[in-house]
Design a protein around this motif. Structure first.
Motif, short mmCIF file in Angstrom:
data_model
loop_
_atom_site.label_atom_id
_atom_site.label_comp_id
_atom_site.label_asym_id
_atom_site.label_seq_id
_atom_site.Cartn_x
_atom_site.Cartn_y
_atom_site.Cartn_z
N GLN A 1 0.83 -1.21 0.00
CA GLN A 1 0.00 0.00 0.00
C GLN A 1 0.86 1.26 0.00
OE1 GLN A 1 -3.42 0.08 -0.32
NE2 GLN A 1 -3.03 -2.09 -0.73
N LEU A 2 1.98 1.20 0.69
CA LEU A 2 2.89 2.35 0.72
C LEU A 2 3.46 2.63 -0.67
CD1 LEU A 2 4.48 4.48 2.38
CD2 LEU A 2 6.25 2.73 2.69
N GLU A 3 3.84 1.59 -1.38
CA GLU A 3 4.39 1.76 -2.72
C GLU A 3 3.33 2.31 -3.68
OE1 GLU A 3 6.95 2.24 -5.51
OE2 GLU A 3 7.60 1.40 -3.58
N ILE A 4 2.10 1.79 -3.56
CA ILE A 4 1.00 2.29 -4.41
C ILE A 4 0.74 3.76 -4.10
CG2 ILE A 4 -1.47 2.11 -4.84
CD1 ILE A 4 -1.20 -0.93 -4.35
N SER A 5 0.70 4.10 -2.82
CA SER A 5 0.45 5.49 -2.41
C SER A 5 1.56 6.41 -2.92
CB SER A 5 0.36 5.57 -0.88
OG SER A 5 0.20 6.90 -0.45
N HIS A 6 2.79 5.92 -2.90
CA HIS A 6 3.92 6.71 -3.39
C HIS A 6 3.77 7.02 -4.87
CE1 HIS A 6 7.99 8.20 -3.81
NE2 HIS A 6 8.26 7.28 -4.70
N GLN A 7 3.42 6.01 -5.64
CA GLN A 7 3.24 6.21 -7.08
C GLN A 7 2.08 7.17 -7.37
OE1 GLN A 7 5.32 5.15 -9.36
NE2 GLN A 7 6.56 4.04 -7.84
N LYS A 8 1.00 7.02 -6.61
CA LYS A 8 -0.15 7.89 -6.80
C LYS A 8 0.19 9.33 -6.42
CE LYS A 8 -5.08 8.31 -5.73
NZ LYS A 8 -6.22 7.71 -5.00
N LEU A 9 0.94 9.50 -5.33
CA LEU A 9 1.33 10.84 -4.90
C LEU A 9 2.18 11.53 -5.96
CD1 LEU A 9 1.48 13.09 -2.82
CD2 LEU A 9 3.39 11.87 -1.73
N LYS A 10 3.12 10.80 -6.55
CA LYS A 10 3.95 11.38 -7.62
C LYS A 10 3.09 11.83 -8.79
CE LYS A 10 7.00 8.16 -8.37
NZ LYS A 10 8.21 7.49 -8.92
N HIS A 11 2.07 11.04 -9.12
CA HIS A 11 1.18 11.40 -10.24
C HIS A 11 0.36 12.64 -9.89
CE1 HIS A 11 -1.54 10.82 -13.65
NE2 HIS A 11 -2.53 11.04 -12.80
N VAL A 12 -0.20 12.67 -8.66
CA VAL A 12 -1.04 13.79 -8.26
C VAL A 12 -0.24 15.08 -8.16
CG1 VAL A 12 -2.45 14.70 -6.36
CG2 VAL A 12 -2.73 12.33 -7.08
N GLU A 13 1.00 14.98 -7.71
CA GLU A 13 1.85 16.17 -7.61
C GLU A 13 2.11 16.79 -8.98
OE1 GLU A 13 4.55 15.54 -3.58
OE2 GLU A 13 5.21 14.61 -5.47
N ARG A 14 2.07 15.97 -10.00
CA ARG A 14 2.31 16.48 -11.36
C ARG A 14 1.04 17.03 -12.00
NH1 ARG A 14 5.22 12.27 -15.12
NH2 ARG A 14 5.04 14.08 -16.51
N PHE A 15 -0.09 16.37 -11.74
CA PHE A 15 -1.30 16.72 -12.49
C PHE A 15 -2.49 17.15 -11.62
CE2 PHE A 15 0.95 13.40 -14.95
CZ PHE A 15 1.29 14.15 -16.06
N GLY A 16 -2.42 16.94 -10.31
CA GLY A 16 -3.58 17.22 -9.46
C GLY A 16 -3.59 18.62 -8.89
N ASP A 17 -4.73 18.97 -8.26
CA ASP A 17 -4.83 20.27 -7.62
C ASP A 17 -4.30 20.18 -6.19
OD1 ASP A 17 -6.87 19.19 -5.95
OD2 ASP A 17 -8.35 19.62 -7.51
N GLU A 18 -4.26 21.32 -5.52
CA GLU A 18 -3.66 21.39 -4.20
C GLU A 18 -4.37 20.51 -3.19
OE1 GLU A 18 -2.67 24.85 -0.88
OE2 GLU A 18 -2.86 25.40 -3.00
N GLU A 19 -5.70 20.45 -3.27
CA GLU A 19 -6.47 19.64 -2.33
C GLU A 19 -6.14 18.16 -2.46
OE1 GLU A 19 -11.12 18.60 -1.18
OE2 GLU A 19 -10.67 20.21 -2.62
N HIS A 20 -6.07 17.68 -3.72
CA HIS A 20 -5.73 16.27 -3.95
C HIS A 20 -4.32 15.96 -3.48
CE1 HIS A 20 -9.32 16.14 -6.49
NE2 HIS A 20 -9.23 14.81 -6.43
N VAL A 21 -3.41 16.87 -3.71
CA VAL A 21 -2.02 16.67 -3.27
C VAL A 21 -1.97 16.56 -1.75
CG1 VAL A 21 0.26 17.72 -3.10
CG2 VAL A 21 -0.99 17.80 -5.27
N SER A 22 -2.68 17.44 -1.07
CA SER A 22 -2.68 17.45 0.39
C SER A 22 -3.24 16.14 0.94
CB SER A 22 -3.50 18.63 0.91
OG SER A 22 -3.56 18.62 2.31
N ARG A 23 -4.37 15.68 0.36
CA ARG A 23 -4.99 14.44 0.82
C ARG A 23 -4.05 13.25 0.63
NH1 ARG A 23 -10.09 15.80 -1.36
NH2 ARG A 23 -9.66 14.44 -3.14
#
Length: 357
Positions: free
Chosen positions: A297-319
């Protein structure tokens, strides 16, 4: 033939053998620093909690690992290893203050453990030492390899045999990785012992090396022989499973638990003690499975966070950062509990085996 080099030492008492052994890896890791910057090792500044670890050398190890950008799973594993190391070093300091480590055996073990940690996570300054570990198949299988032609051959045979389901291949891969890690630890310990003996050989006279130090070296040879025997038995098991597949009567699935159970059955346990140990291993295996789940789950969350930091808004990044931080802490916590439990179980088996001898 060139004359043998003799290490120059002061007359009288020889330099502490274990100190000479400890200096090379730590100096290579931390680099030389001015004396005034280091301060006294017993000062309050050196022993008060600061950041993740109370010990400065472990804090610097942790900082270096983060600079190397190890994977989140590797960082969580390293964190647990360093916490165990820190706990053991503080326990040793108390023993030393009470004069209970006269032969330096416990100190030597701490040094060996630290050397293993440095090699396991590529923190020993060797560019080819780092090998990314993985508990799943994926790309790591082909990229990192198993660093042993015999293992590579067995793994290829197992993958193409059609005898294994995807889940069984995943399980078998963990066993191969576990075996590779045991070989690497053996090599690190062998190198440490060889370096110790070289220092001993370079002493001016045999009197420079105490009888207790010689006994410690003898004990280390016995330990290495035990480890080598375990590696040989582990390879035989991998060869058998790779050719025949998994039977339906397997007692345990996790490689570390399988190792402990094999050792326990050959130890000096009574039937009642062995049954109690079996039940504890079942609980331990559940703990490992839970830890493995959080690692994934940590590895999945890490990959998702990297994606959101590139394409997501501030709220999604924070969550996503909050979720990642939560998973990171939980994985560290479980990692420490697994390693502590493994250490305790291994000590019990070791005591039972030594009592038999």
């Amino acid at each position: 033939m060139a004359p043998r080099r003799v290490r120059s030492v002061r007359r009288g008492r020889a330099p502490p053998l274990l100190l000479l052994l400890l200096l090379p890896p730590l100096l290579a890791l931390l680099g030389a620093r001015p004396a005034e910057a280091r301060g006294d090792k017993y000062s309050r500044e050196k022993n008060e909690p600061a950041g993740e670890f109370r010990m400065e050398k472990l804090s610097q190890l942790w900082a270096k690992a983060r600079r190397l950008q190890l994977s989140p799973v590797d960082l969580s594993e390293l964190h647990a290893d360093l916490k165990i190391q820190e706990r053991d070093e503080f326990s040793w300091k108390k023993l030393k203050a009470e004069g209970l480590d006269e032969d330096g055996e416990k100190e030597a073990k701490l040094i060996r453990n630290l050397n293993v940690i440095l090699a396991r996570y590529g923190l020993d300054g060797r560019k080819d030492a780092r090998a990314v570990s993985s508990n799943s198949l994926g790309d790591a299988t082909e990229q990192d390899g198993l660093q042993d032609p015999r293992l590579e051959k067995l793994w290829h045979k197992a993958k193409t045999s059609g005898k294994f389901s995807r889940e069984e291949l995943d399980k078998l891969w963990r066993e191969f990785q576990h075996h590779k890690e045991k070989v690497r630890e053996y090599n690190v310990l062998l190198e440490t012992l060889s370096r110790t003996e070289e220092i001993q050989d370079n002493a001016i006279s045999p009197e420079d090396v105490s009888r207790m130090q010689a006994e410690v070296l003898g004990a280390r040879h016995v330990e290495l022989q035990d480890r080598l025997r375990g590696i040989s038995q582990g390879f035989d098991r991998l060869r058998k499973v790779s050719h025949q597949g998994y039977g339906g009567d397997a007692e345990f699935e996790e490689p570390r638990v399988i190792d402990l159970w094999d050792l326990a059955r050959s130890a000096n346990f009574t039937e009642k003690e062995l049954e109690s140990f079996r039940e504890e291993l079942k609980h331990f295996e559940v703990k490992i499975e839970k830890h493995n789940h959080y690692q994934k789950q940590l590895e999945i969350s890490h990959q998702k966070l990297k994606h959101v930091e590139r394409f997501g808004d501030e709220e999604h990044v924070s969550r996503n950062k909050e979720r990642y931080a939560m998973l990171e802490e939980k994985t560290k916590e479980l990692g420490y509990k697994v390693k502590k439990h493994l250490q305790d179980l291994s000590s019990r088996v070791s005591r039972a085996r030594h009592n038999e001898l």
